[in-house]
Design a protein around this motif. Structure first.
Motif, PDB file in Angstrom:
ATOM      1  N   PRO A 281       0.829  -1.211   0.000  1.00 13.60           N
ATOM      2  CA  PRO A 281       0.000   0.000   0.000  1.00 13.60           C
ATOM      3  C   PRO A 281       0.862   1.259   0.000  1.00 13.60           C
ATOM      4  CG  PRO A 281       0.069  -0.945   2.205  1.00 13.60           C
ATOM      5  CD  PRO A 281       0.881  -1.861   1.320  1.00 13.60           C
ATOM      6  N   ASP A 282       0.269   2.347  -0.421  1.00 15.18           N
ATOM      7  CA  ASP A 282       0.985   3.609  -0.510  1.00 15.18           C
ATOM      8  C   ASP A 282       1.069   4.254   0.877  1.00 15.18           C
ATOM      9  OD1 ASP A 282       2.340   5.597  -1.670  1.00 15.18           O
ATOM     10  OD2 ASP A 282       0.678   6.412  -2.858  1.00 15.18           O
ATOM     11  N   ILE A 283       1.732   3.555   1.773  1.00 14.88           N
ATOM     12  CA  ILE A 283       1.920   3.989   3.162  1.00 14.88           C
ATOM     13  C   ILE A 283       3.403   3.770   3.431  1.00 14.88           C
ATOM     14  CG2 ILE A 283       1.416   3.424   5.590  1.00 14.88           C
ATOM     15  CD1 ILE A 283      -1.132   2.011   4.623  1.00 14.88           C
TER      16      ILE A 283
ATOM     17  N   GLY B  89       6.482  -4.244   7.425  1.00 16.45           N
ATOM     18  CA  GLY B  89       5.345  -3.601   6.789  1.00 16.45           C
ATOM     19  C   GLY B  89       5.777  -2.354   6.050  1.00 16.45           C
ATOM     20  N   PRO B  90       4.824  -1.726   5.330  1.00 18.28           N
ATOM     21  CA  PRO B  90       3.389  -1.975   5.296  1.00 18.28           C
ATOM     22  C   PRO B  90       2.960  -3.046   4.288  1.00 18.28           C
ATOM     23  CG  PRO B  90       3.858  -0.060   3.957  1.00 18.28           C
ATOM     24  CD  PRO B  90       5.178  -0.516   4.541  1.00 18.28           C
ATOM     25  N   ALA B  91       3.884  -3.624   3.501  1.00 19.23           N
ATOM     26  CA  ALA B  91       3.441  -4.645   2.538  1.00 19.23           C
ATOM     27  C   ALA B  91       2.826  -5.820   3.291  1.00 19.23           C
ATOM     28  CB  ALA B  91       4.620  -5.123   1.690  1.00 19.23           C
ATOM     29  N   ILE B  92       1.899  -6.488   2.632  1.00 21.08           N
ATOM     30  CA  ILE B  92       1.291  -7.696   3.187  1.00 21.08           C
ATOM     31  C   ILE B  92       1.683  -8.855   2.283  1.00 21.08           C
ATOM     32  CG2 ILE B  92      -0.880  -8.848   3.751  1.00 21.08           C
ATOM     33  CD1 ILE B  92      -2.083  -6.133   4.306  1.00 21.08           C
ATOM     34  N   LEU B  93       2.097  -9.947   2.917  1.00 18.96           N
ATOM     35  CA  LEU B  93       2.509 -11.144   2.192  1.00 18.96           C
ATOM     36  C   LEU B  93       1.409 -12.191   2.294  1.00 18.96           C
ATOM     37  CD1 LEU B  93       4.871 -12.798   0.823  1.00 18.96           C
ATOM     38  CD2 LEU B  93       5.270 -13.721   3.123  1.00 18.96           C
ATOM     39  N   ALA B  94       0.978 -12.720   1.154  1.00 14.54           N
ATOM     40  CA  ALA B  94      -0.001 -13.811   1.150  1.00 14.54           C
ATOM     41  C   ALA B  94       0.606 -15.025   0.472  1.00 14.54           C
ATOM     42  CB  ALA B  94      -1.269 -13.379   0.419  1.00 14.54           C
ATOM     43  N   VAL B  95       0.234 -16.201   0.959  1.00 17.04           N
ATOM     44  CA  VAL B  95       0.650 -17.474   0.353  1.00 17.04           C
ATOM     45  C   VAL B  95      -0.573 -18.071  -0.323  1.00 17.04           C
ATOM     46  CG1 VAL B  95       1.440 -19.819   0.882  1.00 17.04           C
ATOM     47  CG2 VAL B  95       2.473 -17.853   2.017  1.00 17.04           C
ATOM     48  N   THR B  96      -0.379 -18.614  -1.524  1.00 17.88           N
ATOM     49  CA  THR B  96      -1.530 -19.137  -2.269  1.00 17.88           C
ATOM     50  C   THR B  96      -1.182 -20.497  -2.888  1.00 17.88           C
ATOM     51  OG1 THR B  96      -0.999 -18.384  -4.510  1.00 17.88           O
ATOM     52  CG2 THR B  96      -1.960 -16.748  -3.032  1.00 17.88           C
TER      53      THR B  96
ATOM     54  N   ALA C 139     -10.844   0.218  -1.341  1.00 17.92           N
ATOM     55  CA  ALA C 139     -12.062   0.526  -0.578  1.00 17.92           C
ATOM     56  C   ALA C 139     -11.745   1.407   0.624  1.00 17.92           C
ATOM     57  CB  ALA C 139     -12.724  -0.772  -0.128  1.00 17.92           C
ATOM     58  N   ASP C 140     -10.502   1.337   1.099  1.00 15.93           N
ATOM     59  CA  ASP C 140     -10.079   2.216   2.203  1.00 15.93           C
ATOM     60  C   ASP C 140      -9.447   3.506   1.673  1.00 15.93           C
ATOM     61  OD1 ASP C 140     -10.814   1.189   4.671  1.00 15.93           O
ATOM     62  OD2 ASP C 140      -9.258  -0.347   4.606  1.00 15.93           O
ATOM     63  N   GLY C 141      -9.508   3.707   0.347  1.00 15.78           N
ATOM     64  CA  GLY C 141      -8.957   4.921  -0.251  1.00 15.78           C
ATOM     65  C   GLY C 141      -7.443   4.912  -0.329  1.00 15.78           C
ATOM     66  N   ILE C 142      -6.851   3.724  -0.339  1.00 16.67           N
ATOM     67  CA  ILE C 142      -5.378   3.646  -0.368  1.00 16.67           C
ATOM     68  C   ILE C 142      -4.929   2.990  -1.667  1.00 16.67           C
ATOM     69  CG2 ILE C 142      -3.359   2.656   0.800  1.00 16.67           C
ATOM     70  CD1 ILE C 142      -5.206   2.514   3.331  1.00 16.67           C
ATOM     71  N   ASP C 143      -4.056   3.678  -2.409  1.00 13.81           N
ATOM     72  CA  ASP C 143      -3.477   3.063  -3.612  1.00 13.81           C
ATOM     73  C   ASP C 143      -2.519   1.955  -3.184  1.00 13.81           C
ATOM     74  OD1 ASP C 143      -4.731   4.697  -5.386  1.00 13.81           O
ATOM     75  OD2 ASP C 143      -3.098   6.175  -5.455  1.00 13.81           O
ATOM     76  N   SER C 144      -2.437   0.910  -3.988  1.00  9.69           N
ATOM     77  CA  SER C 144      -1.478  -0.143  -3.661  1.00  9.69           C
ATOM     78  C   SER C 144      -1.070  -0.834  -4.946  1.00  9.69           C
ATOM     79  CB  SER C 144      -2.086  -1.155  -2.678  1.00  9.69           C
ATOM     80  OG  SER C 144      -3.243  -1.744  -3.219  1.00  9.69           O
TER      81      SER C 144
END
Ligand code: HSE
Length: 285
Positions: A162-164, A247-254, A272-277
């Motif tokens: 996210p752009d944080i 953070g702020p990146a989130i890591l997902a495993v699939t 939806a939270d108004g944050i570019d990512s």
């Protein structure tokens, strides 16, 4: 002149704070070094305006000093600083490998991990090696004080950034100073499950093994939109999701085949939270 590329990495994987790390295929930093009488640093690319050129404050400069290998160092940043994707580690790792070759130092990869970790200390205050180890060795890595283990795992990953901006230094301040025995038992169980999953190339075990009630909840509070993005990832098929590094990146495993859906769901959640990512998909590199 020597040029080396080092990829983004994700540290911790929830249950392995300061221990676990994985390498991505991309993005990456590209570092070029040339012999010089004194070290100088030029930084271009993503977020370069936030990175100091002063060799004493730049991870690459600290690495050059540790190797006693003065050089003109050009860093082309592909990994955004303060992302949780091992930005400073990518620069430190690539510089250590490049200077080792330029000056014929003949250090092993494991010795280079220690040198690059000193560069990390310049940025975060702690010489943690859980990003530089996968950046140099690739795969899934386990760092201990007495060495590093690496495993060639093949697990699909999604990282959404996210752009944080969160600095590693700040994110380390929220880490609890002690844990209960119950939390320790759960964390060890998760970490062991994750490690078994890496050896078996089993995304279900790896996803379950990322569960952590100690460091992750404290850091998640720093990331606006975290809960919604993690829930979206799970609904789209992720076997687990957690804070990537500090953070702020989130890591997902699939599972293979689910990466695009998981990435899209997390991007939508942040929107939806108004944050570019932006999303990066990879298999452990
Ligand atoms: N293990 C480190 C931390 C990684 O979580 O602070 C920082 O990228």
């Amino acid at each position: 002149m020597v040029t080396v590329r080092a990829p983004a990495t994700s540290a911790n994987l929830g249950s392995g704070f300061d221990v676990f790390g994985v390498a991505f295929d991309r993005p990456a930093d590209v570092v070029t070094v040339e012999r010089a009488r004194e070290t100088s640093i030029e930084v271009t690319g993503v977020g370069s305006e936030y990175i100091p050129n002063d060799p004493e404050k730049n991870t690459a400069g600290v690495v050059a000093s540790a190797l006693d290998a003065p050089a003109s160092i050009s860093i082309d940043k592909g990994v955004r600083p303060s992302s949780g994707l091992g930005s400073s580690a990518a620069s430190a790792a690539a510089t250590a490998v490049a200077l080792n070759e330029l000056y014929g130092r003949n250090l092993s990869d494991h010795e280079l991990v220690q040198v690059a970790a000193e560069g990390e200390a310049a940025v975060s205050g702690t010489a943690h090696a859980d990003n530089v180890a996968p950046a140099i060795l690739g795969g899934f890595t386990v760092v201990r004080e007495d060495g590093v283990e690496s495993v060639d795992a093949s697990i699909p990953l999604v990282a959404v950034l996210p752009d944080i901006v969160i600095s590693t230094r700040d994110a380390r301040h929220v880490v609890p100073e002690s844990i209960t025995i119950e939390d320790m038992v759960r964390t060890v169980g998760s970490a062991a499950t994750l490690t078994a999953g890496m050896y078996r190339d089993d995304p279900d075990l790896v996803g379950r093994g990322m569960e952590d009630d100690v460091v992750t909840p404290a850091r998640a509070d720093l990331i606006q939109g975290y809960d919604r993005a993690v829930e979206a990832a799970r609904e789209a098929g992720a076997t687990g999701a957690t804070v990537s590094g500090a953070g702020p990146a989130i890591l997902a495993v699939t599972h293979s085949g689910d990466q695009r859906d998981v990435a899209a769901a997390m991007l939508d959640a942040f929107e939806a939270d108004g944050i570019d990512s932006r999303a990066f998909t990879s298999t452990i590199g």
